[in-house]
Write a protein that holds these residues in place. Structure first.
Motif, PDB file in Angstrom:
ATOM      1  N   ILE A   1       0.788  -0.976  -0.076  1.00 26.63           N
ATOM      2  CA  ILE A   1       0.110   0.007  -0.119  1.00 26.63           C
ATOM      3  C   ILE A   1       0.705   1.230  -0.042  1.00 26.63           C
ATOM      4  O   ILE A   1       0.592   2.211  -0.632  1.00 26.63           O
ATOM      5  N   LEU A   2       1.940   1.218   0.882  1.00 26.24           N
ATOM      6  CA  LEU A   2       2.798   2.443   0.663  1.00 26.24           C
ATOM      7  C   LEU A   2       3.523   2.827  -0.561  1.00 26.24           C
ATOM      8  O   LEU A   2       3.802   3.940  -0.741  1.00 26.24           O
ATOM      9  N   LEU A   3       3.395   1.815  -1.613  1.00 30.37           N
ATOM     10  CA  LEU A   3       4.016   2.136  -2.834  1.00 30.37           C
ATOM     11  C   LEU A   3       2.873   2.316  -3.768  1.00 30.37           C
ATOM     12  O   LEU A   3       2.978   3.162  -4.725  1.00 30.37           O
ATOM     13  N   VAL A   4       1.678   1.669  -3.561  1.00 26.00           N
ATOM     14  CA  VAL A   4       0.628   1.721  -4.622  1.00 26.00           C
ATOM     15  C   VAL A   4       0.059   3.251  -4.251  1.00 26.00           C
ATOM     16  O   VAL A   4       0.021   4.077  -5.476  1.00 26.00           O
ATOM     17  N   ILE A   5       0.017   3.836  -3.116  1.00 26.27           N
ATOM     18  CA  ILE A   5      -0.739   5.120  -3.045  1.00 26.27           C
ATOM     19  C   ILE A   5       0.072   6.234  -3.705  1.00 26.27           C
ATOM     20  O   ILE A   5      -0.354   7.129  -4.480  1.00 26.27           O
ATOM     21  N   PRO A   6       1.486   6.437  -3.479  1.00 22.29           N
ATOM     22  CA  PRO A   6       2.221   7.387  -4.299  1.00 22.29           C
ATOM     23  C   PRO A   6       2.020   7.270  -5.793  1.00 22.29           C
ATOM     24  O   PRO A   6       1.981   8.088  -6.688  1.00 22.29           O
ATOM     25  N   LEU A   7       1.954   5.858  -6.351  1.00 20.51           N
ATOM     26  CA  LEU A   7       1.704   5.804  -7.620  1.00 20.51           C
ATOM     27  C   LEU A   7       0.586   6.301  -8.274  1.00 20.51           C
ATOM     28  O   LEU A   7       0.467   6.956  -9.242  1.00 20.51           O
ATOM     29  N   LEU A   8      -0.577   6.330  -7.450  1.00 25.31           N
ATOM     30  CA  LEU A   8      -1.908   6.420  -7.762  1.00 25.31           C
ATOM     31  C   LEU A   8      -1.964   8.139  -8.027  1.00 25.31           C
ATOM     32  O   LEU A   8      -2.623   8.530  -8.674  1.00 25.31           O
ATOM     33  N   LEU A   9      -1.152   8.458  -6.946  1.00 23.47           N
ATOM     34  CA  LEU A   9      -1.181  10.057  -6.836  1.00 23.47           C
ATOM     35  C   LEU A   9      -0.443  10.629  -7.890  1.00 23.47           C
ATOM     36  O   LEU A   9      -0.541  11.609  -8.464  1.00 23.47           O
ATOM     37  N   LEU A  10       0.735  10.016  -8.362  1.00 20.23           N
ATOM     38  CA  LEU A  10       1.555  10.328  -9.337  1.00 20.23           C
ATOM     39  C   LEU A  10       1.069  10.277 -10.937  1.00 20.23           C
ATOM     40  O   LEU A  10       1.265  11.211 -11.724  1.00 20.23           O
ATOM     41  N   ILE A  11       0.134   9.417 -11.202  1.00 18.70           N
ATOM     42  CA  ILE A  11      -0.514   9.258 -12.376  1.00 18.70           C
ATOM     43  C   ILE A  11      -1.031  10.547 -12.914  1.00 18.70           C
ATOM     44  O   ILE A  11      -0.817  10.844 -14.002  1.00 18.70           O
TER      45      ILE A  11
ATOM     46  N   ASN B   1       4.200  15.373   0.550  1.00 22.17           N
ATOM     47  CA  ASN B   1       4.938  14.377  -0.445  1.00 22.17           C
ATOM     48  C   ASN B   1       6.250  13.791   0.303  1.00 22.17           C
ATOM     49  O   ASN B   1       6.470  12.722   0.122  1.00 22.17           O
ATOM     50  N   PHE B   2       6.662  14.629   1.284  1.00 20.58           N
ATOM     51  CA  PHE B   2       7.792  14.121   1.844  1.00 20.58           C
ATOM     52  C   PHE B   2       7.482  12.908   2.685  1.00 20.58           C
ATOM     53  O   PHE B   2       8.165  11.702   2.926  1.00 20.58           O
ATOM     54  N   THR B   3       6.348  12.834   3.386  1.00 19.19           N
ATOM     55  CA  THR B   3       5.860  11.609   4.128  1.00 19.19           C
ATOM     56  C   THR B   3       5.723  10.544   3.193  1.00 19.19           C
ATOM     57  O   THR B   3       5.964   9.421   3.612  1.00 19.19           O
ATOM     58  N   LEU B   4       4.981  10.786   2.126  1.00 24.11           N
ATOM     59  CA  LEU B   4       4.676   9.567   1.239  1.00 24.11           C
ATOM     60  C   LEU B   4       6.118   8.980   0.666  1.00 24.11           C
ATOM     61  O   LEU B   4       6.147   7.661   0.377  1.00 24.11           O
ATOM     62  N   ALA B   5       7.045   9.983   0.364  1.00 32.19           N
ATOM     63  CA  ALA B   5       8.460   9.562   0.155  1.00 32.19           C
ATOM     64  C   ALA B   5       9.184   8.558   0.946  1.00 32.19           C
ATOM     65  O   ALA B   5       9.437   7.365   0.740  1.00 32.19           O
TER      66      ALA B   5
ATOM     67  N   LEU C   1       6.267  -0.617  -9.397  1.00 41.04           N
ATOM     68  CA  LEU C   1       6.252  -0.336  -8.045  1.00 41.04           C
ATOM     69  C   LEU C   1       7.227   0.238  -7.189  1.00 41.04           C
ATOM     70  O   LEU C   1       7.326   1.083  -6.413  1.00 41.04           O
ATOM     71  N   ASP C   2       8.421  -0.794  -7.352  1.00 42.43           N
ATOM     72  CA  ASP C   2       9.643  -0.501  -6.607  1.00 42.43           C
ATOM     73  C   ASP C   2      10.245   0.767  -7.165  1.00 42.43           C
ATOM     74  O   ASP C   2      11.264   1.346  -6.669  1.00 42.43           O
ATOM     75  N   SER C   3      10.086   1.120  -8.215  1.00 43.77           N
ATOM     76  CA  SER C   3      10.853   2.531  -8.948  1.00 43.77           C
ATOM     77  C   SER C   3      10.089   3.562  -8.087  1.00 43.77           C
ATOM     78  O   SER C   3      10.739   4.532  -8.070  1.00 43.77           O
ATOM     79  N   MET C   4       8.979   3.643  -7.502  1.00 46.31           N
ATOM     80  CA  MET C   4       8.402   4.566  -6.714  1.00 46.31           C
ATOM     81  C   MET C   4       9.287   4.753  -5.437  1.00 46.31           C
ATOM     82  O   MET C   4       9.347   5.727  -4.687  1.00 46.31           O
ATOM     83  N   ALA C   5       9.350   3.613  -5.047  1.00 48.22           N
ATOM     84  CA  ALA C   5      10.250   3.534  -3.664  1.00 48.22           C
ATOM     85  C   ALA C   5      11.900   4.385  -4.039  1.00 48.22           C
ATOM     86  O   ALA C   5      12.216   5.069  -3.052  1.00 48.22           O
ATOM     87  N   LYS C   6      12.147   4.122  -4.984  1.00 46.95           N
ATOM     88  CA  LYS C   6      13.652   4.816  -5.363  1.00 46.95           C
ATOM     89  C   LYS C   6      13.335   6.214  -5.609  1.00 46.95           C
ATOM     90  O   LYS C   6      14.282   7.165  -5.592  1.00 46.95           O
ATOM     91  N   GLY C   7      12.164   6.662  -6.052  1.00 42.25           N
ATOM     92  CA  GLY C   7      11.943   8.099  -6.474  1.00 42.25           C
ATOM     93  C   GLY C   7      12.435   8.416  -7.841  1.00 42.25           C
ATOM     94  O   GLY C   7      12.364   9.755  -8.080  1.00 42.25           O
TER      95      GLY C   7
END
Length: 220
Positions: free
Chosen positions: A149-159, A190-194, A214-220
């Motif tokens: 979930i911690l990876l999916v949420i930033p991805l959905l917000l980024l789209i 944004n910082f918290t999501l990162a 998904l894991d590219s989101m973690a890398k930023g």
């Protein structure tokens, strides 16, 4: 064909070891080191133990940012290679591939193509995570779900924000008009999501799980 070519290239990068002794895993190293084992039987029936040792700090500080994997045989330095690495061993190869937060692959691949993940050192981050999964499977599944979930949420917000960028390209704008993302997040969020995405990526790396999107989101 491409995979075979990459494997051959990786094997060519392998350098002989210097015979030094494998250092035992220390309690302060779960975030900075990965250590895996592979017991195998030699042609004469004698059991040998291979070990893969990766220092993540050295990876970060290396000139190319990739670092090295080290192969030990019965506790002695046998070979080393830049990552991603492929080491020829008895009956097959050991494949090692990194992510931004650890490893996504540390597997023994037999000559017949069968794959087996190596056994993590009990004191390593990967070993502690595997122990948690065995002893507390329900808790382990919840942790895995939260990391996802911690990876999916930033991805959905980024789209929507990515779509807005695409619609700023002149040919796209001329044909389809403009698009304004409805999502505008404050800096603190944004910082918290990162941070959350980084934690999720690290947890997945402890389980050697990896998805390029998904894991590219973690890398930023």
């Amino acid at each position: 064909m491409l995979k075979k070519w990459r494997t051959r290239r990786a094997v060519q990068r392998v350098q002989p070891g210097n015979g030094r002794t494998l250092k035992r895993f220390r309690w302060w190293q779960p975030l900075s080191r990965a250590l895996f084992y592979l017991p195998l039987k030699n042609d004469d029936g004698r059991q040998v133990v291979y070990a893969i040792d990766v220092n993540h700090v050295q990876r970060i500080l290396s000139d190319d940012g990739k670092g090295k994997a080290h192969l030990y045989l019965d506790g002695r330095h046998h070979a080393e290679s830049k990552l991603p690495a492929v080491f020829p061993v008895q009956g097959g190869t050991i494949e090692v591939a990194p992510t931004a937060f650890g490893l996504k692959r540390c597997h023994y691949v037999t000559a017949g193509g069968t794959e087996h993940q190596l056994i993590p050192d009990r004191n390593s981050g990967e070993g502690r995570r595997a122990h948690l999964d065995r002893e507390h499977p329900v808790l382990s599944r919840w942790i895995a779900f939260i990391s996802l979930i911690l990876l999916v949420i930033p991805l959905l917000l980024l789209i929507p924000q990515l779509i807005e960028v695409v619609f700023k390209v002149p040919p796209v704008t001329q044909r389809f008009g403009t698009f304004t993302s409805p999502i505008r997040l404050p800096g603190w969020l944004n910082f918290t999501l990162a941070l959350g995405a980084a934690a999720g990526g690290w947890e997945r790396a402890l389980r050697l799980r990896y998805n390029w999107l998904l894991d590219s989101m973690a890398k930023g």
